[in-house]
Design a protein around this motif. Structure first.
Motif, PDB file in Angstrom:
ATOM      1  N   PHE A 187      -2.426   0.374  -6.573  1.00  0.00           N
ATOM      2  CA  PHE A 187      -1.296   1.223  -6.209  1.00  0.00           C
ATOM      3  C   PHE A 187      -1.588   2.618  -6.745  1.00  0.00           C
ATOM      4  N   LYS A 188      -0.758   3.566  -6.377  1.00  0.00           N
ATOM      5  CA  LYS A 188      -0.966   4.943  -6.813  1.00  0.00           C
ATOM      6  C   LYS A 188      -0.274   5.184  -8.151  1.00  0.00           C
ATOM      7  N   VAL A 189      -0.970   5.891  -9.024  1.00  0.00           N
ATOM      8  CA  VAL A 189      -0.407   6.218 -10.334  1.00  0.00           C
ATOM      9  C   VAL A 189      -0.409   7.722 -10.537  1.00  0.00           C
ATOM     10  N   LYS A 190       0.722   8.243 -10.938  1.00  0.00           N
ATOM     11  CA  LYS A 190       0.813   9.623 -11.411  1.00  0.00           C
ATOM     12  C   LYS A 190       0.886   9.534 -12.932  1.00  0.00           C
ATOM     13  N   TRP A 191      -0.116  10.078 -13.589  1.00  0.00           N
ATOM     14  CA  TRP A 191      -0.181   9.969 -15.041  1.00  0.00           C
ATOM     15  C   TRP A 191       0.580  11.123 -15.694  1.00  0.00           C
ATOM     16  N   ALA A 192       1.431  10.797 -16.634  1.00  0.00           N
ATOM     17  CA  ALA A 192       2.179  11.797 -17.394  1.00  0.00           C
ATOM     18  C   ALA A 192       1.650  11.795 -18.829  1.00  0.00           C
TER      19      ALA A 192
ATOM     20  N   ALA B 118       0.849  -1.186   0.000  1.00  0.00           N
ATOM     21  CA  ALA B 118       0.000   0.000   0.000  1.00  0.00           C
ATOM     22  C   ALA B 118       0.887   1.239   0.000  1.00  0.00           C
ATOM     23  N   GLY B 119       0.522   2.196  -0.799  1.00  0.00           N
ATOM     24  CA  GLY B 119       1.284   3.430  -0.858  1.00  0.00           C
ATOM     25  C   GLY B 119       2.329   3.463  -1.952  1.00  0.00           C
ATOM     26  N   THR B 120       2.567   2.329  -2.608  1.00  0.00           N
ATOM     27  CA  THR B 120       3.511   2.309  -3.716  1.00  0.00           C
ATOM     28  C   THR B 120       2.987   3.188  -4.846  1.00  0.00           C
ATOM     29  N   SER B 121       3.864   3.991  -5.410  1.00  0.00           N
ATOM     30  CA  SER B 121       3.457   4.916  -6.470  1.00  0.00           C
ATOM     31  C   SER B 121       4.423   4.836  -7.641  1.00  0.00           C
ATOM     32  N   ILE B 122       3.877   4.833  -8.857  1.00  0.00           N
ATOM     33  CA  ILE B 122       4.716   4.896 -10.057  1.00  0.00           C
ATOM     34  C   ILE B 122       4.127   5.932 -11.005  1.00  0.00           C
ATOM     35  N   THR B 123       4.989   6.515 -11.822  1.00  0.00           N
ATOM     36  CA  THR B 123       4.569   7.502 -12.810  1.00  0.00           C
ATOM     37  C   THR B 123       4.559   6.851 -14.182  1.00  0.00           C
ATOM     38  N   ILE B 124       3.434   6.986 -14.878  1.00  0.00           N
ATOM     39  CA  ILE B 124       3.239   6.264 -16.138  1.00  0.00           C
ATOM     40  C   ILE B 124       2.891   7.234 -17.260  1.00  0.00           C
ATOM     41  N   GLY B 125       3.551   7.062 -18.381  1.00  0.00           N
ATOM     42  CA  GLY B 125       3.232   7.817 -19.587  1.00  0.00           C
ATOM     43  C   GLY B 125       2.588   6.906 -20.613  1.00  0.00           C
ATOM     44  N   ALA B 126       1.289   6.779 -20.545  1.00  0.00           N
ATOM     45  CA  ALA B 126       0.524   5.957 -21.490  1.00  0.00           C
ATOM     46  C   ALA B 126      -0.874   6.563 -21.578  1.00  0.00           C
ATOM     47  N   PRO B 127      -1.002   7.734 -22.205  1.00  0.00           N
ATOM     48  CA  PRO B 127      -2.275   8.471 -22.202  1.00  0.00           C
ATOM     49  C   PRO B 127      -3.464   7.692 -22.730  1.00  0.00           C
TER      50      PRO B 127
ATOM     51  N   GLY C  39     -13.966   1.604 -16.734  1.00  0.00           N
ATOM     52  CA  GLY C  39     -14.262   1.596 -15.309  1.00  0.00           C
ATOM     53  C   GLY C  39     -13.228   0.893 -14.456  1.00  0.00           C
ATOM     54  N   GLN C  40     -12.041   0.612 -15.027  1.00  0.00           N
ATOM     55  CA  GLN C  40     -11.027  -0.147 -14.298  1.00  0.00           C
ATOM     56  C   GLN C  40      -9.994   0.715 -13.583  1.00  0.00           C
ATOM     57  N   ILE C  41      -9.961   2.006 -13.893  1.00  0.00           N
ATOM     58  CA  ILE C  41      -8.878   2.828 -13.368  1.00  0.00           C
ATOM     59  C   ILE C  41      -8.886   2.919 -11.843  1.00  0.00           C
ATOM     60  N   LYS C  42     -10.070   2.856 -11.243  1.00  0.00           N
ATOM     61  CA  LYS C  42     -10.164   2.948  -9.786  1.00  0.00           C
ATOM     62  C   LYS C  42      -9.759   1.644  -9.093  1.00  0.00           C
ATOM     63  N   LYS C  43      -9.573   0.596  -9.857  1.00  0.00           N
ATOM     64  CA  LYS C  43      -9.230  -0.698  -9.283  1.00  0.00           C
ATOM     65  C   LYS C  43      -7.721  -0.958  -9.232  1.00  0.00           C
ATOM     66  N   LEU C  44      -6.930  -0.021  -9.736  1.00  0.00           N
ATOM     67  CA  LEU C  44      -5.482  -0.193  -9.670  1.00  0.00           C
ATOM     68  C   LEU C  44      -5.043  -0.294  -8.212  1.00  0.00           C
TER      69      LEU C  44
ATOM     70  N   ASP D 106      13.707  -1.910  -8.525  1.00  0.00           N
ATOM     71  CA  ASP D 106      13.078  -1.642  -7.234  1.00  0.00           C
ATOM     72  C   ASP D 106      11.945  -2.647  -7.057  1.00  0.00           C
ATOM     73  N   PRO D 107      12.010  -3.544  -6.079  1.00  0.00           N
ATOM     74  CA  PRO D 107      11.011  -4.609  -5.947  1.00  0.00           C
ATOM     75  C   PRO D 107       9.569  -4.120  -5.932  1.00  0.00           C
ATOM     76  N   GLN D 108       9.271  -3.058  -5.185  1.00  0.00           N
ATOM     77  CA  GLN D 108       7.888  -2.606  -5.109  1.00  0.00           C
ATOM     78  C   GLN D 108       7.430  -1.939  -6.409  1.00  0.00           C
ATOM     79  N   LYS D 109       8.306  -1.172  -7.019  1.00  0.00           N
ATOM     80  CA  LYS D 109       7.931  -0.595  -8.316  1.00  0.00           C
ATOM     81  C   LYS D 109       7.785  -1.699  -9.362  1.00  0.00           C
ATOM     82  N   ALA D 110       8.652  -2.703  -9.277  1.00  0.00           N
ATOM     83  CA  ALA D 110       8.563  -3.829 -10.206  1.00  0.00           C
ATOM     84  C   ALA D 110       7.223  -4.549 -10.058  1.00  0.00           C
ATOM     85  N   ALA D 111       6.760  -4.669  -8.822  1.00  0.00           N
ATOM     86  CA  ALA D 111       5.468  -5.316  -8.572  1.00  0.00           C
ATOM     87  C   ALA D 111       4.326  -4.467  -9.107  1.00  0.00           C
ATOM     88  N   ALA D 112       4.423  -3.154  -8.929  1.00  0.00           N
ATOM     89  CA  ALA D 112       3.384  -2.261  -9.439  1.00  0.00           C
ATOM     90  C   ALA D 112       3.350  -2.302 -10.964  1.00  0.00           C
TER      91      ALA D 112
END
Length: 352
Positions: free
Chosen positions: A73-78, A47-56, A66-71, A245-251
């Motif tokens: 982990f936290k996502v910062k969208w670029a 919980a609390g793992t965050s990754i930044t993703i560039g895939a608009p 309707g799947q975005i809320k089911k992720l 990074d294990p947690q980012k790899a999992a995310a």
């Protein structure tokens, strides 16, 4: 997306990004290509793992489905995608995952940027549904690939279009010395405009430009011709630091599952995709959206990357020969810990 955004979203010009323009001289900063195969990816994301993703486009697909809320982990969208923008963000340590074709990862390696491909997508009938066609300028007198000899061809180093040009020349039995390569950024309407104004005689066109260019310049003799090559590789791409990074790899692993299912959702809901993405998000006409859905065809997300790696090796070998870069084993670019993740997610989703 990899199958959608690169056809529609403008990327930064190569002149703005050194890492994307390594065709002209041999690089001395080749990446070390860290081996991450031994790093275990945790079964669950903390919980609390965050990754930044560039895939608009994937972001839109997840919202529409309707799947975005089911992720989990936290996502910062670029709002970026494609080789030059992704590379720049990776170098700035501001991005963990991005959508692009295969060429940017090759050039990243040659310019000292260590990255991994973590998901792969292709088209089921790539010759019938190519990503690009070769646009021909009015009056250029080009009807076959052999006619390219002595012609001016638009060329974008470090991007898929640039590599495709070199592959087209090789197929025609030509080299860079047999033509005049004109470096131009493959953004927006640059290539169609360059063709229409006779700045170049030929240029690879993608997306709606395959449709729009002959519609606008056809009366004067402008046209497109098929190149007859596979040009369909698309990937999710990450800096090696992120997958180390294990947690980012999992995310990233969990995101690949959502990405794969979203690609299937797009294929199964063309009307919703046309309305929600092409029309509302990209500002295209409905007719353009319908054309692109038909042009893209069906996707192929394999659980075995061996054939893809072999094809990419041929591309590396050709680019090395034509650009003076050093050959390397393309397999080092693929993080095979993720090899079956996308295909398994699709298979699992299809079970009752």
């Amino acid at each position: 997306m990899p199958r959608h955004t690169p056809l529609l979203t403008a990327a930064l010009a190569c002149t703005l990004l050194l890492s994307g323009c390594a065709d002209n001289t041999t690089s001395s900063t080749t990446a070390d290509s860290k081996n991450v195969a031994h790093i275990k990816i945790p079964d669950k994301v903390k919980a609390g793992t965050s990754i930044t993703i560039g895939a608009p486009d994937t972001q839109v697909a997840l919202k529409l489905s309707g799947q975005i809320k089911k992720l989990p982990f936290k996502v910062k969208w670029a709002n970026i995608s494609g080789g030059p923008q992704c590379s720049e963000a990776f170098r700035a340590h501001s991005l963990d995952l991005c959508a692009s074709a295969e060429i940017p990862s090759i050039h990243a390696h040659w310019t000292g940027l260590d990255t991994k491909l973590v998901a792969a997508e292709f088209r089921k009938d790539p010759l019938k549904h190519p990503v690009y066609e070769l646009g021909i300028a009015p009056g250029a007198h080009i009807d076959t690939l052999a006619d390219l000899r002595g012609k001016k061809i638009a060329y974008s180093p470090g991007q898929a279009q640039g590599a495709l040009v070199l592959r087209i020349l090789a197929k025609a039995g030509l080299t860079k010395k047999d033509v005049q390569l004109v470096e131009l950024p493959s953004t927006g309407d640059v290539y169609p405009t360059a063709l229409g104004s006779h700045q170049v005689d030929a240029a690879p066109l993608g997306g709606v430009n395959i449709k729009r260019y002959p519609a606008k310049y056809g009366k004067d003799g402008g046209k497109t011709i098929p190149h007859g090559l596979r040009d369909d590789p698309a990937h999710l791409w990450a800096p090696t630091a992120s997958v180390s990074d294990p947690q980012k790899a999992a995310a990233i692993r969990e995101f690949i599952k959502f990405w794969a299912r979203s690609e299937m959702w797009i294929e199964q809901h063309p009307k919703e995709w046309i309305d929600g993405y092409y029309v509302k998000d990209q500002g295209l006409t409905r007719a353009d959206g319908e054309y692109l859905v038909k042009q893209n065809g069906q996707v192929d997300i394999p659980d075995d990357w061996t054939p893809a790696i072999a094809r990419q090796q041929k591309t590396v070998d050709l680019l090395a020969k034509e650009t003076g870069q050093k050959k390397f084993d393309t397999g080092i670019l693929f993080d095979r810990r993720y090899e079956s993740v996308a295909a398994d997610a699709i298979a699992k989703a299809g079970k009752p």
